[in-house]
Scaffold this motif. Structure first.
Motif, PDB file in Angstrom:
ATOM      1  N   PHE A 107      64.852  18.734 -19.393  1.00 22.02           N
ATOM      2  CA  PHE A 107      65.222  18.312 -20.741  1.00 22.02           C
ATOM      3  C   PHE A 107      64.094  18.595 -21.726  1.00 22.02           C
ATOM      4  O   PHE A 107      63.610  17.709 -22.423  1.00 22.02           O
ATOM      5  N   VAL A 108      63.661  19.830 -21.796  1.00 25.51           N
ATOM      6  CA  VAL A 108      62.613  20.227 -22.742  1.00 25.51           C
ATOM      7  C   VAL A 108      63.083  21.493 -23.467  1.00 25.51           C
ATOM      8  O   VAL A 108      63.756  22.343 -22.873  1.00 25.51           O
ATOM      9  N   PRO A 109      62.730  21.642 -24.742  1.00 23.36           N
ATOM     10  CA  PRO A 109      63.286  22.738 -25.537  1.00 23.36           C
ATOM     11  C   PRO A 109      62.517  24.048 -25.463  1.00 23.36           C
ATOM     12  O   PRO A 109      62.985  25.061 -25.976  1.00 23.36           O
ATOM     13  N   ASP A 220      72.824   8.269 -23.317  1.00 24.65           N
ATOM     14  CA  ASP A 220      72.441   8.163 -24.719  1.00 24.65           C
ATOM     15  C   ASP A 220      71.390   9.197 -25.122  1.00 24.65           C
ATOM     16  O   ASP A 220      70.982   9.238 -26.289  1.00 24.65           O
ATOM     17  N   LEU A 221      70.958  10.015 -24.180  1.00 25.04           N
ATOM     18  CA  LEU A 221      69.942  11.014 -24.492  1.00 25.04           C
ATOM     19  C   LEU A 221      70.467  12.021 -25.512  1.00 25.04           C
ATOM     20  O   LEU A 221      71.628  12.415 -25.474  1.00 25.04           O
ATOM     21  N   GLY A 222      69.592  12.436 -26.398  1.00 28.08           N
ATOM     22  CA  GLY A 222      69.958  13.435 -27.393  1.00 28.08           C
ATOM     23  C   GLY A 222      68.871  13.566 -28.427  1.00 28.08           C
ATOM     24  O   GLY A 222      68.108  12.629 -28.654  1.00 28.08           O
ATOM     25  N   SER A 223      68.797  14.734 -29.046  1.00 25.95           N
ATOM     26  CA  SER A 223      67.760  15.004 -30.032  1.00 25.95           C
ATOM     27  C   SER A 223      68.378  15.548 -31.304  1.00 25.95           C
ATOM     28  O   SER A 223      69.324  16.349 -31.247  1.00 25.95           O
ATOM     29  N   GLY A 224      67.848  15.128 -32.448  1.00 24.05           N
ATOM     30  CA  GLY A 224      68.304  15.632 -33.733  1.00 24.05           C
ATOM     31  C   GLY A 224      67.171  16.257 -34.520  1.00 24.05           C
ATOM     32  O   GLY A 224      67.261  16.384 -35.742  1.00 24.05           O
ATOM     33  N   ALA A 228      61.605  20.494 -35.353  1.00 25.73           N
ATOM     34  CA  ALA A 228      60.490  20.266 -34.428  1.00 25.73           C
ATOM     35  C   ALA A 228      60.640  21.123 -33.176  1.00 25.73           C
ATOM     36  O   ALA A 228      59.649  21.620 -32.627  1.00 25.73           O
ATOM     37  N   ASP A 229      61.880  21.289 -32.712  1.00 23.05           N
ATOM     38  CA  ASP A 229      62.109  22.159 -31.558  1.00 23.05           C
ATOM     39  C   ASP A 229      61.767  23.608 -31.892  1.00 23.05           C
ATOM     40  O   ASP A 229      61.181  24.324 -31.074  1.00 23.05           O
TER      41      ASP A 229
END
Length: 245
Positions: A107-109, A220-224, A228-229
């Motif tokens: 789970f890393v971009p 509930d994991l998630g990134s907005g 930054a990514d």
């Protein structure tokens, strides 16, 4: 209605810490201190590119960027992984722990974020085993089955030492934000007072993110934090760099 206990009254109006509480605080302060040798000073989590691109140029823009990373990006996600790993160790659920470790590692971009979190995780585990070993720690490390990223490492070591989840998450997020601010202070640059003002301004966001993460599940994991990514991806090819990420 008054409730009575058999505990002695506090001395001078203060509540006494137990020896267990004192040990937990001592270890958290040590493990998540900037002096703990996991190499956190080498990484900026993409901040270096954001400064070069002009997204961050002063204390206010740094605060806004970090608040987003904390609440809606890697800060929240890492705290969720820490909490899930901690609970899996407490429940002696080897399968759940392995699944958390595998998901967190994936789970890393970007490649550099993978380097950052896996290198710090490996260092944290190795130092914990060498200097802060305890019964069962080797077993839970083996149960992860492969790469142990930084938040999972903190979660399993804290749980193995019977340190409660809530202070572990709060301390982890404080250390994370402090490291981000340290990188920003060197890149912008910022003075010591402005750096502390940013840290003080993010106190509420750290507490709120910790509460959300403790109550969250892996669903509930998630990134907005798309920008930054992108910063993390662009940093890989940045011409002049001070940091490894």
């Amino acid at each position: 209605m008054l409730m009575t206990t058999n505990e002695p009254p506090p001395v001078d109006g203060r509540s006494a810490m137990t020896e267990v509480d004192q040990a937990a605080l001592y270890r958290l302060m040590t493990w998540l201190s900037p002096s703990f040798p996991v190499g956190g000073f080498s990484y900026s989590s993409g901040l270096e590119w954001a400064v070069e691109a002009g997204d961050i140029g002063d204390a206010a823009s740094l605060r806004e960027w970090l608040a987003a990373m904390l609440a809606d990006g890697s800060g929240f996600c890492d705290a969720v992984f820490l909490a899930a790993a901690h609970r899996a160790v407490e429940a002696d659920n080897a399968r759940a722990l392995r699944e958390v470790a595998e998901l967190a590692a994936a789970f890393v971009p970007s490649r550099e974020r993978q380097l950052e979190t896996s290198t710090q995780g490996r260092a944290f585990v190795e130092i914990a085993r060498a200097a802060w070993d305890c019964d069962g720690l080797d077993q839970v490390i083996a149960q992860c089955g492969g790469t142990i990223v930084y938040p999972v490492a903190v979660g399993i070591v804290s749980a193995a030492h019977a340190i409660p989840l809530e202070p572990s998450v709060h301390a982890f997020l404080h250390a994370l934000v402090s490291n981000w601010i340290s990188a920003g202070a060197r890149l912008i640059p910022l003075g010591q007072t402005d750096s502390q003002r940013v840290l003080a301004a993010l106190e509420g966001a750290v507490a709120a993110t910790a509460r959300r993460a403790i109550d969250a599940s892996l669903d509930d994991l998630g990134s907005g934090t798309f920008r930054a990514d992108l910063a993390s991806l662009h940093h890989e090819t940045q011409y002049t760099r001070l940091f490894r990420s």
